[in-house]
Design a protein around this motif. Structure first.
Motif, PDB file in Angstrom:
ATOM      1  N   SER A 122       7.441   5.245  -5.996  1.00  3.26           N
ATOM      2  CA  SER A 122       8.520   4.771  -5.141  1.00  3.26           C
ATOM      3  C   SER A 122       8.601   5.680  -3.930  1.00  3.26           C
ATOM      4  N   THR A 161       3.796   4.095 -11.546  1.00  2.00           N
ATOM      5  CA  THR A 161       4.615   3.513 -10.485  1.00  2.00           C
ATOM      6  C   THR A 161       5.015   4.587  -9.487  1.00  2.00           C
ATOM      7  N   VAL A 197      13.569   1.659   0.443  1.00  2.00           N
ATOM      8  CA  VAL A 197      13.009   1.980  -0.873  1.00  2.00           C
ATOM      9  C   VAL A 197      11.875   0.995  -1.153  1.00  2.00           C
ATOM     10  N   ASP A 198      10.688   1.519  -1.450  1.00  2.00           N
ATOM     11  CA  ASP A 198       9.623   0.613  -1.885  1.00  2.00           C
ATOM     12  C   ASP A 198       9.100   1.052  -3.240  1.00  2.00           C
ATOM     13  N   ARG A 199       8.485   0.100  -3.943  1.00  2.00           N
ATOM     14  CA  ARG A 199       7.915   0.369  -5.267  1.00  2.00           C
ATOM     15  C   ARG A 199       6.515  -0.210  -5.320  1.00  2.00           C
TER      16      ARG A 199
END
Length: 133
Positions: free
Chosen positions: A54, A52, A8-10
């Motif tokens: 994700s 944002t 998981v990246d943000r």
């Protein structure tokens, strides 16, 4: 069976770049789907404010993650002017080569933190598709 790896990246989407991010993510998702048959899941999510992004991916094993980082590297660079990567969280046991590639990606796209999380309890019922990385 190898333990799956959940990624998981943000990222913060830079002002005025949302449309470009959406277009580039659609291209990247299509590329990943066409070239990475072992990847179990891959999705890009944008929050309701459009500020944002994700990315969530599920790999059957570290080899799948390493392959993704290898062939995706040139595509990831295209995001540099569009986002600032804030964090990468990896749930599972990626190998040292995958971790090295993740840290390079994090630095290239904004100096994000990379946090590895080891499984303490639980299970997965997903069966990875047959094939090669």
């Amino acid at each position: 069976m190898a333990e799956p790896i959940h990624y998981v990246d943000r990222s913060d989407i830079r002002e005025g770049r949302l449309a470009e991010v959406r277009d580039l993510m659609r291209e990247l998702a299509a590329f990943v789907e066409a070239h990475e048959p072992r990847l179990l899941a891959y999705g890009c999510y944008i929050d309701e404010s459009g500020s944002t992004m994700s990315v969530v991916a599920v790999h059957p094993d570290t080899e799948s993650m390493e392959f993704h980082m290898e062939i995706g590297g040139p595509k990831f660079r295209e995001f540099g002017p569009l986002i600032r990567l804030r964090s990468i969280d990896v749930f599972g046991r990626p190998g040292p080569e995958a971790v090295r590639a993740l840290r390079q990606k994090a630095e290239m796209l904004g100096g994000a933190t990379v946090t590895l999380h080891a499984l303490e309890a639980g299970f997965s019922r997903q069966e990875p598709p047959r094939g090669t990385a």
